[in-house]
Enzyme design. Structure first.
Site, PDB file in Angstrom:
ATOM      1  N   ASP A   4     109.582 -15.882  -6.157  1.00 34.55           N
ATOM      2  CA  ASP A   4     109.230 -16.594  -7.380  1.00 34.55           C
ATOM      3  C   ASP A   4     109.315 -18.093  -7.123  1.00 34.55           C
ATOM      4  O   ASP A   4     110.374 -18.696  -7.206  1.00 34.55           O
ATOM      5  CB  ASP A   4     110.168 -16.195  -8.521  1.00 34.55           C
ATOM      6  CG  ASP A   4     109.768 -16.823  -9.855  1.00 34.55           C
ATOM      7  OD1 ASP A   4     108.947 -17.762  -9.851  1.00 34.55           O
ATOM      8  OD2 ASP A   4     110.272 -16.371 -10.894  1.00 34.55           O
TER       9      ASP A   4
ATOM     10  N   HIS B 222     111.774 -23.843 -11.576  1.00 39.78           N
ATOM     11  CA  HIS B 222     113.068 -23.407 -11.051  1.00 39.78           C
ATOM     12  C   HIS B 222     113.605 -24.326  -9.956  1.00 39.78           C
ATOM     13  O   HIS B 222     114.701 -24.072  -9.434  1.00 39.78           O
ATOM     14  CB  HIS B 222     112.952 -21.979 -10.516  1.00 39.78           C
ATOM     15  CG  HIS B 222     112.410 -21.011 -11.517  1.00 39.78           C
ATOM     16  ND1 HIS B 222     112.996 -20.817 -12.747  1.00 39.78           N
ATOM     17  CD2 HIS B 222     111.311 -20.203 -11.483  1.00 39.78           C
ATOM     18  CE1 HIS B 222     112.292 -19.921 -13.427  1.00 39.78           C
ATOM     19  NE2 HIS B 222     111.271 -19.541 -12.694  1.00 39.78           N
TER      20      HIS B 222
END
Length: 267
Positions: free
Chosen positions: A177, A182
């Site tokens: 991911d 993030h």
């Protein structure tokens, strides 16, 4: 093609491969310690069942590539049903399809279902702006019946610490991911988060470690897992798991619920 026209469509079949290093990296990324040798040492390795979710990520990503999801879409909830243990390494064939598309009025919920001999996983994606097409609303969160709740025995609730660590989102990115929110403060600020946030899938998978501890189980013996993503987590925050003896759970940071409606079972 409108989102609701994707309901029931096949996303194809893909064979994915991995080795022991991939499984160990994943275990470390969700918080396994160096003392849990059967999760982080190849000579004793048991592959965590939630590792399957990284192997299946290509399916919802395929819809994003097609433009079905946009920047407003959010991963609302996740389920995983484990059929048998993942091998330490090798190849797995996965088949994916679009499941139900529920009409929530101003938004829609799109289910992406991935099947294999080892597991079935379902992503539920909340898609603003795609509702109002005249479809079924789908199931809603069940409201407890007051009389039944009063008559039922009160379940035992256990609270257990659920730590995250500062580099967790950066490490979890290496499992697949790579979304910028993030890791990049500019990207997270663009969605109203002053700091990069932890991947929801990482939070849910990491929860299985304290859940196993609280329920006297081994995390590799996971058989089912589900939960709704209710709030952001910043890597390094110290969360708390509240779990009943039935396997119902939530995860909180202070007064904020970050995983709600959770359910877990182990063999």
């Amino acid at each position: 093609m409108s989102l609701h026209e994707w309901a029931g469509r096949s996303l194809g079949t893909r064979t994915v491969s991995y080795d022991e290093s991939d499984a160990i990296l994943y275990a470390l990324a969700i918080g396994a310690s160096e003392e849990q040798l059967d999760l982080v040492f190849e000579d004793q390795l048991r592959v965590l069942p939630t590792f399957a979710l990284t192997l299946a990520q290509w399916a919802p990503d395929a819809l994003a590539v097609e433009g079905v999801f946009d920047h407003r879409s959010m991963h609302g909830s996740q389920t995983l049903e484990v059929h048998k243990s993942l091998p330490r390494s090798g190849e797995i064939t996965l088949t994916a399809r679009v499941g139900n598309i529920w009409d929530k009025g101003s938004a829609a919920i799109c289910e992406v279902v991935i099947d294999s001999d080892y597991f079935t996983a379902t992503w539920s994606i909340f898609c603003p702006g795609h509702g109002g097409f005249g479809g079924e609303r789908g199931p809603s969160v069940a409201q407890p019946d007051a009389a039944a709740a009063k008559a039922a025995a009160t379940p035992t609730i256990t609270e257990v610490a659920f730590p995250t660590f500062a580099t967790q989102a950066a490490l979890y990115r290496l499992t697949g991911d790579r979304h910028h929110i993030h890791i990049d403060p500019a990207a997270s600020a663009a969605i109203g988060q002053p700091k990069p946030i932890l991947q929801g899938m990482c939070t849910l998978a990491a929860a299985t470690l304290p859940l196993a501890q609280a329920l006297g189980a081994h995390p590799a013996d996971l058989r089912s897992l589900s939960g709704r993503f209710s709030g952001p987590v910043v890597p390094g925050q110290q969360l708390t798991i509240r779990v009943s003896d039935t396997g119902a759970f939530d995860a909180v940071y202070g007064e904020t619920t970050v995983i709600s409606g959770g359910a877990v079972s182990f063999s």
